[in-house]
Scaffold this motif. Structure first.
Motif, mmCIF file in Angstrom:
data_model
loop_
_atom_site.group_PDB
_atom_site.id
_atom_site.type_symbol
_atom_site.label_atom_id
_atom_site.label_comp_id
_atom_site.label_asym_id
_atom_site.label_seq_id
_atom_site.Cartn_x
_atom_site.Cartn_y
_atom_site.Cartn_z
ATOM 1 N N SER A 1 52.796 42.844 46.467
ATOM 2 C CA SER A 1 53.202 44.228 46.701
ATOM 3 C C SER A 1 53.431 44.965 45.391
ATOM 4 C CB SER A 1 54.489 44.266 47.529
ATOM 5 O OG SER A 1 54.290 43.685 48.791
ATOM 6 N N GLN A 2 53.403 46.280 45.476
ATOM 7 C CA GLN A 2 53.661 47.119 44.309
ATOM 8 C C GLN A 2 55.028 46.774 43.720
ATOM 9 O OE1 GLN A 2 53.324 51.272 45.149
ATOM 10 N NE2 GLN A 2 53.959 51.912 43.110
ATOM 11 N N GLY A 3 55.060 46.588 42.393
ATOM 12 C CA GLY A 3 56.324 46.322 41.710
ATOM 13 C C GLY A 3 56.706 44.861 41.602
ATOM 14 N N GLU A 4 55.866 43.948 42.099
ATOM 15 C CA GLU A 4 56.178 42.522 41.955
ATOM 16 C C GLU A 4 55.769 42.014 40.579
ATOM 17 O OE1 GLU A 4 56.289 39.559 45.263
ATOM 18 O OE2 GLU A 4 54.630 40.777 46.002
ATOM 19 N N PHE A 5 56.458 40.962 40.135
ATOM 20 C CA PHE A 5 56.103 40.239 38.917
ATOM 21 C C PHE A 5 55.872 38.790 39.332
ATOM 22 C CE2 PHE A 5 57.660 39.099 34.329
ATOM 23 C CZ PHE A 5 56.426 38.537 34.061
ATOM 24 N N VAL A 6 54.596 38.379 39.342
ATOM 25 C CA VAL A 6 54.192 37.088 39.903
ATOM 26 C C VAL A 6 53.660 36.184 38.798
ATOM 27 C CG1 VAL A 6 52.657 35.939 41.544
ATOM 28 C CG2 VAL A 6 53.584 38.210 42.085
ATOM 29 N N ALA B 1 47.674 51.581 28.830
ATOM 30 C CA ALA B 1 47.306 52.951 28.463
ATOM 31 C C ALA B 1 46.648 53.732 29.596
ATOM 32 C CB ALA B 1 46.403 52.942 27.238
ATOM 33 N N GLY B 2 45.847 53.058 30.409
ATOM 34 C CA GLY B 2 45.156 53.745 31.499
ATOM 35 C C GLY B 2 45.969 53.830 32.781
ATOM 36 N N ASN B 3 47.254 53.459 32.711
ATOM 37 C CA ASN B 3 48.137 53.468 33.879
ATOM 38 C C ASN B 3 47.526 52.717 35.061
ATOM 39 O OD1 ASN B 3 50.497 54.082 35.301
ATOM 40 N ND2 ASN B 3 49.620 55.964 36.135
ATOM 41 N N PRO B 4 47.218 51.419 34.864
ATOM 42 C CA PRO B 4 46.542 50.656 35.927
ATOM 43 C C PRO B 4 47.464 50.349 37.092
ATOM 44 C CG PRO B 4 47.207 49.183 34.163
ATOM 45 C CD PRO B 4 47.521 50.572 33.686
ATOM 46 N N ALA B 5 46.869 50.073 38.235
ATOM 47 C CA ALA B 5 47.647 49.652 39.397
ATOM 48 C C ALA B 5 48.209 48.253 39.205
ATOM 49 C CB ALA B 5 46.774 49.695 40.657
ATOM 50 N N LEU B 6 47.507 47.425 38.404
ATOM 51 C CA LEU B 6 47.865 46.021 38.243
ATOM 52 C C LEU B 6 47.597 45.565 36.820
ATOM 53 C CD1 LEU B 6 48.561 43.190 39.490
ATOM 54 C CD2 LEU B 6 46.126 42.986 40.046
ATOM 55 N N ILE B 7 48.571 44.846 36.234
ATOM 56 C CA ILE B 7 48.383 44.211 34.933
ATOM 57 C C ILE B 7 48.190 42.714 35.162
ATOM 58 C CG2 ILE B 7 49.455 43.643 32.720
ATOM 59 C CD1 ILE B 7 50.986 46.298 32.937
ATOM 60 N N LEU B 8 47.097 42.170 34.617
ATOM 61 C CA LEU B 8 46.800 40.745 34.709
ATOM 62 C C LEU B 8 46.972 40.130 33.325
ATOM 63 C CD1 LEU B 8 43.602 40.893 36.931
ATOM 64 C CD2 LEU B 8 45.863 40.119 37.645
ATOM 65 N N ALA B 9 47.838 39.131 33.229
ATOM 66 C CA ALA B 9 48.123 38.479 31.947
ATOM 67 C C ALA B 9 47.746 37.005 32.044
ATOM 68 C CB ALA B 9 49.599 38.633 31.589
ATOM 69 N N ASP B 10 46.810 36.575 31.195
ATOM 70 C CA ASP B 10 46.317 35.196 31.223
ATOM 71 C C ASP B 10 46.889 34.425 30.038
ATOM 72 O OD1 ASP B 10 44.971 32.875 31.688
ATOM 73 O OD2 ASP B 10 42.964 33.704 31.445
ATOM 74 N N PHE C 1 57.481 42.404 29.339
ATOM 75 C CA PHE C 1 56.943 42.362 30.703
ATOM 76 C C PHE C 1 58.029 42.662 31.735
ATOM 77 C CE2 PHE C 1 53.268 39.604 29.208
ATOM 78 C CZ PHE C 1 52.300 40.537 29.525
ATOM 79 N N LYS C 2 59.203 42.080 31.544
ATOM 80 C CA LYS C 2 60.293 42.316 32.506
ATOM 81 C C LYS C 2 60.734 43.781 32.487
ATOM 82 C CE LYS C 2 63.039 38.901 31.221
ATOM 83 N NZ LYS C 2 64.188 37.969 31.242
ATOM 84 N N ASN C 3 60.751 44.382 31.304
ATOM 85 C CA ASN C 3 61.116 45.792 31.205
ATOM 86 C C ASN C 3 60.079 46.669 31.905
ATOM 87 O OD1 ASN C 3 62.627 48.097 30.166
ATOM 88 N ND2 ASN C 3 60.943 48.367 28.736
ATOM 89 N N LEU C 4 58.793 46.349 31.691
ATOM 90 C CA LEU C 4 57.732 47.112 32.366
ATOM 91 C C LEU C 4 57.833 46.947 33.877
ATOM 92 C CD1 LEU C 4 54.731 46.252 30.017
ATOM 93 C CD2 LEU C 4 55.911 48.449 30.180
ATOM 94 N N LYS D 1 55.949 48.499 37.214
ATOM 95 C CA LYS D 1 54.617 47.954 36.963
ATOM 96 C C LYS D 1 54.432 46.633 37.720
ATOM 97 C CE LYS D 1 53.224 51.136 34.117
ATOM 98 N NZ LYS D 1 52.151 52.070 34.531
ATOM 99 N N THR D 2 53.277 46.474 38.336
ATOM 100 C CA THR D 2 52.935 45.242 39.046
ATOM 101 C C THR D 2 52.216 44.308 38.077
ATOM 102 O OG1 THR D 2 52.623 46.574 41.040
ATOM 103 C CG2 THR D 2 51.817 44.288 41.101
ATOM 104 N N ILE D 3 52.710 43.077 37.966
ATOM 105 C CA ILE D 3 52.184 42.135 36.971
ATOM 106 C C ILE D 3 51.891 40.797 37.636
ATOM 107 C CG2 ILE D 3 52.640 40.924 34.794
ATOM 108 C CD1 ILE D 3 54.734 43.185 34.215
ATOM 109 N N ILE D 4 50.701 40.257 37.379
ATOM 110 C CA ILE D 4 50.370 38.884 37.767
ATOM 111 C C ILE D 4 50.011 38.138 36.491
ATOM 112 C CG2 ILE D 4 48.845 37.371 39.088
ATOM 113 C CD1 ILE D 4 48.429 39.592 41.079
#
Length: 237
Positions: free
Chosen positions: A32-37, A160-169, A187-190, A195-198
């Motif tokens: 969901s929007q706003g999760e940090f997974v 920068a592009g205000n994405p719906a999802l940030i993917l961090a590998d 990441f926690k602050n974002l 911000k939605t982060i996986i």
């Protein structure tokens, strides 16, 4: 909350010589929007394959994938490239910055590909650098920055592009423990700002910063600390 990621029955099968590899065996997941997974699992568990599909870098063999309301599983290469540019921000273990290019120009690069006007993209890039605490280093070349600072630039580029999802590998894979904590604090602050982060990581102490942890094994999800999966509309209960 809106579902940013919704995958249902995703499989991925590779043919390696005479061997058939079932990298994913029917994975279903909603974020969901706003999760940090945090996604975890040993080598060969399927976590990286799942990340590639979530990032529209690869297509599933079967199953459904809806990203921010858009069905993407059957899109062609050009359509996937456009989706990546508009809806996704990527942060990699190796930073992937242009070494003799300023932090600001590195952050602007995906906005150039997206066709954003010069004045607007410079503004967005500066705002993103400010968000990660590097506004005063905008003019520094990336090879003049520490590893932690380079990863901050990479995060700013993803933002920068205000994405719906940030993917961090494996975003802390090349950093020492102190710098890793700094990056996770960013990441926690974002995430606290919506911000939605996986994030894929093999480090339990890094995964502990996420609010939800998903573990893969043999192409399946075997543990999920988060909420129950919301079925696709019209799916059987």
């Amino acid at each position: 909350m809106n579902a940013i990621v919704r995958i249902e029955g995703i499989t991925k099968v590779y043919q390696m010589g005479e061997e058939t590899v079932h990298a994913l065996r029917g994975v279903s997941l909603t974020v969901s929007q706003g999760e940090f997974v945090a996604i975890m699992g040993s080598s060969g568990s399927g976590k990286s394959t799942c990340m590639h599909i979530l990032g529209c870098l690869d297509r599933p063999t079967s199953g459904q994938y809806v990203l921010d309301g858009v069905a993407v599983e059957n899109m062609g290469k050009n359509e996937l490239a456009e989706i990546r540019n508009k809806k996704l921000g990527f942060v990699f273990q190796g930073f992937n910055l242009l070494s003799r290019t300023s932090a600001l120009d590195n952050v602007e690069l995906p906005l150039v590909y997206g066709g954003m006007p010069p004045n607007k993209r410079r503004q967005c890039a500066m705002e993103a650098l400010d968000m990660v605490g590097l506004g005063e280093r905008a003019g520094h070349l990336s090879n003049q920055l520490s590893g932690g600072q380079q990863q901050r630039v990479a995060i700013a580029r993803a933002l920068a592009g205000n994405p719906a999802l940030i993917l961090a590998d494996e975003p802390t894979g090349n950093l020492d423990s102190h710098m890793s904590e700094e990056i996770m604090d960013i990441f926690k602050n974002l995430n606290s700002k919506g911000k939605t982060i996986i994030m894929v990581t093999h480090e339990p102490d890094i995964a502990a910063h996420a609010s939800r942890r998903i573990t893969f094994k043999d192409g399946l999800i075997i543990d999920d600390t988060g909420p129950a999966v919301i079925p696709f509309p019209g799916a059987e209960a």
